[in-house]
Write a protein that holds these residues in place. Structure first.
Motif, PDB file in Angstrom:
ATOM      1  N   GLY A 175      39.722 -11.925 -19.156  1.00 57.57           N
ATOM      2  CA  GLY A 175      38.924 -12.549 -18.414  1.00 57.57           C
ATOM      3  C   GLY A 175      37.461 -12.033 -18.012  1.00 57.57           C
ATOM      4  N   ALA A 176      37.006 -11.379 -18.863  1.00 52.08           N
ATOM      5  CA  ALA A 176      35.516 -10.513 -18.500  1.00 52.08           C
ATOM      6  C   ALA A 176      34.622 -11.644 -18.810  1.00 52.08           C
ATOM      7  N   LYS A 177      33.530 -11.740 -17.867  1.00 48.82           N
ATOM      8  CA  LYS A 177      32.742 -12.677 -17.685  1.00 48.82           C
ATOM      9  C   LYS A 177      31.832 -12.704 -18.927  1.00 48.82           C
ATOM     10  N   VAL A 178      31.719 -13.808 -19.779  1.00 53.68           N
ATOM     11  CA  VAL A 178      30.970 -13.898 -21.046  1.00 53.68           C
ATOM     12  C   VAL A 178      29.588 -14.087 -21.141  1.00 53.68           C
ATOM     13  N   HIS A 184      18.747  -9.720 -17.788  1.00 52.80           N
ATOM     14  CA  HIS A 184      18.898 -11.422 -18.290  1.00 52.80           C
ATOM     15  C   HIS A 184      19.505 -11.251 -19.844  1.00 52.80           C
ATOM     16  N   GLN A 185      19.775 -10.190 -20.108  1.00 55.85           N
ATOM     17  CA  GLN A 185      20.435 -10.205 -21.596  1.00 55.85           C
ATOM     18  C   GLN A 185      22.116 -10.650 -21.445  1.00 55.85           C
ATOM     19  N   THR A 186      22.491 -11.444 -22.198  1.00 54.65           N
ATOM     20  CA  THR A 186      23.636 -11.637 -22.145  1.00 54.65           C
ATOM     21  C   THR A 186      24.515 -10.935 -23.293  1.00 54.65           C
ATOM     22  N   PRO A 187      25.849 -11.096 -23.379  1.00 51.73           N
ATOM     23  CA  PRO A 187      26.631 -10.211 -24.674  1.00 51.73           C
ATOM     24  C   PRO A 187      26.152 -10.987 -25.883  1.00 51.73           C
ATOM     25  N   LEU A 188      25.904 -12.367 -25.711  1.00 49.41           N
ATOM     26  CA  LEU A 188      25.316 -12.999 -26.850  1.00 49.41           C
ATOM     27  C   LEU A 188      24.053 -12.789 -27.616  1.00 49.41           C
ATOM     28  N   HIS A 189      23.309 -12.236 -26.740  1.00 52.50           N
ATOM     29  CA  HIS A 189      21.854 -11.503 -27.289  1.00 52.50           C
ATOM     30  C   HIS A 189      22.220 -10.316 -28.151  1.00 52.50           C
ATOM     31  N   HIS A 190      23.260  -9.554 -27.835  1.00 51.11           N
ATOM     32  CA  HIS A 190      23.461  -8.174 -28.548  1.00 51.11           C
ATOM     33  C   HIS A 190      24.272  -8.748 -29.765  1.00 51.11           C
ATOM     34  N   ALA A 191      25.031  -9.865 -29.720  1.00 54.26           N
ATOM     35  CA  ALA A 191      25.758 -10.176 -30.799  1.00 54.26           C
ATOM     36  C   ALA A 191      24.767 -10.904 -31.925  1.00 54.26           C
ATOM     37  N   ALA A 192      23.911 -11.594 -31.139  1.00 55.13           N
ATOM     38  CA  ALA A 192      22.911 -12.157 -32.252  1.00 55.13           C
ATOM     39  C   ALA A 192      21.892 -10.996 -33.009  1.00 55.13           C
ATOM     40  N   GLY A 207      32.543 -19.706 -24.254  1.00 50.51           N
ATOM     41  CA  GLY A 207      31.630 -20.446 -23.567  1.00 50.51           C
ATOM     42  C   GLY A 207      30.145 -19.616 -23.353  1.00 50.51           C
ATOM     43  N   ALA A 208      29.990 -18.841 -24.162  1.00 47.78           N
ATOM     44  CA  ALA A 208      28.674 -18.063 -23.915  1.00 47.78           C
ATOM     45  C   ALA A 208      27.628 -19.014 -24.045  1.00 47.78           C
ATOM     46  N   ASN A 209      26.503 -18.938 -23.141  1.00 51.24           N
ATOM     47  CA  ASN A 209      25.573 -19.674 -23.094  1.00 51.24           C
ATOM     48  C   ASN A 209      24.365 -19.439 -24.141  1.00 51.24           C
ATOM     49  N   LEU A 210      24.449 -20.413 -25.179  1.00 54.19           N
ATOM     50  CA  LEU A 210      23.568 -20.606 -26.265  1.00 54.19           C
ATOM     51  C   LEU A 210      21.911 -20.452 -25.981  1.00 54.19           C
ATOM     52  N   HIS A 211      21.595 -21.155 -24.501  1.00 53.84           N
ATOM     53  CA  HIS A 211      20.328 -21.265 -24.174  1.00 53.84           C
ATOM     54  C   HIS A 211      19.823 -20.216 -23.266  1.00 53.84           C
ATOM     55  N   ALA A 212      20.438 -19.008 -22.957  1.00 50.05           N
ATOM     56  CA  ALA A 212      20.250 -18.209 -21.820  1.00 50.05           C
ATOM     57  C   ALA A 212      19.015 -17.407 -22.652  1.00 50.05           C
ATOM     58  N   ARG A 213      18.038 -17.132 -21.753  1.00 48.92           N
ATOM     59  CA  ARG A 213      16.687 -16.345 -21.952  1.00 48.92           C
ATOM     60  C   ARG A 213      16.867 -14.960 -21.395  1.00 48.92           C
TER      61      ARG A 213
END
Length: 280
Positions: A175-178, A184-192, A207-213
């Motif tokens: 249940g961690a928040k994706v 403003h960095q999300t886990p997806l930024h790190h993964a990218a 459900g990671a936000n692809l448009h997060a800046r």
């Protein structure tokens, strides 16, 4: 003079300051017979050496399970903090010693010790080392999935930054928040940034936000190499809606909530059903 074990621990309040003792050395090297002899001879198990390191810290950092057991049985402070604020549980998680983690938790070690400006939580440490079994143990004992470290962010940030996909899966299934953010960095930024397609896929499925800046106004795809598989994957999902399976999975997770998902993960349910709910 040693402090009463029943009292809460603060920096420097147990044992006496000294250079590294024979107890420290035996605990570190896994010399359990010598350690037992020293304890029986009256040696202190709570002597703090340089940087407030106790013998229990030393044993946990090197995964010396038997020594940890002996020290705890002799009254070692289970939540003693070193100069950086790390507890023995932090060290055991960093070392990836599942048995040491189990022993400490059984003796009352806090899965959520108060964070300081210089220390990360046990869950952060386990994620940093890619120790998914330790992550599972900590979550089972109520470790905070959103524990926030000023330098690292959440445990999910740490797992993604260090490219530990299995830890990421365990955290997200619990249940961690994706879309948690740090600057403003999300886990997806790190993964990218890591260019790991599997890691990116897992986050997007949750459900990671692809448009997060981030703080530099960059989206995750901006950290990939143009024409690479990670870049193509992110660009595709930026311009295409989620599949019915993804939408259903996210809806079920929202309805069930974190607690229910944790319970489901502990039940004997066929993996095909769990993968529908949580993604494996």
């Amino acid at each position: 003079m040693e402090a009463d074990n029943a009292l809460p621990y603060f920096f420097g309040d147990i044992g006496c300051w000294a250079e590294r003792t024979e107890v420290h050395k035996a605990a570190s090297l896994g010399q359990s017979v010598l350690l037992q002899q020293l304890i029986q001879g009256g040696a202190s198990v709570n002597m703090v050496a340089v940087d407030s390191i106790t013998p229990l810290h030393e044993a946990c950092l090197r995964g010396q399970t038997l020594c940890v057991q002996l020290l705890l049985a002799a009254g070692a402070q289970v939540d003693a903090r070193n100069v950086d604020g790390s507890t023995p549980l932090c060290d055991a998680c960093s070392a990836g010693s599942v048995e040491c983690v189990k022993l400490l938790l059984q003796h009352g070690a806090k899965a959520n010790p108060a964070l300081t400006s210089r220390t990360a939580s046990p869950l952060h440490e386990a994620c940093m080392g890619g120790n998914s079994a330790c992550v599972e143990l900590l979550i089972g004992m109520g470790a905070c999935l959103e524990a926030y470290d000023l330098y690292y962010g959440t445990p999910l940030h740490v797992a993604c930054a260090n490219e530990h996909t299995e830890c990421v899966k365990v955290l997200l299934n619990a249940g961690a928040k994706v879309n948690a953010t740090r600057l403003h960095q999300t886990p997806l930024h790190h993964a990218a940034k890591s260019m790991r397609v599997e890691l990116i896929q897992v986050l997007v499925e949750f459900g990671a936000n692809l448009h997060a800046r981030d703080q530099h106004e960059k989206k995750p795809v901006d950290y990939t190499t143009a024409g690479s598989p990670p870049a193509d994957y992110l660009k595709f999902h930026e311009t295409n809606p989620m599949s019915l399976q993804q939408l259903s999975r996210l809806a079920v997770r929202r309805e069930l909530g974190t607690t229910a998902l944790k319970v489901i993960g502990q039940l004997d349910i066929p993996k095909i059903m769990i993968s529908y709910l949580c993604y494996q």
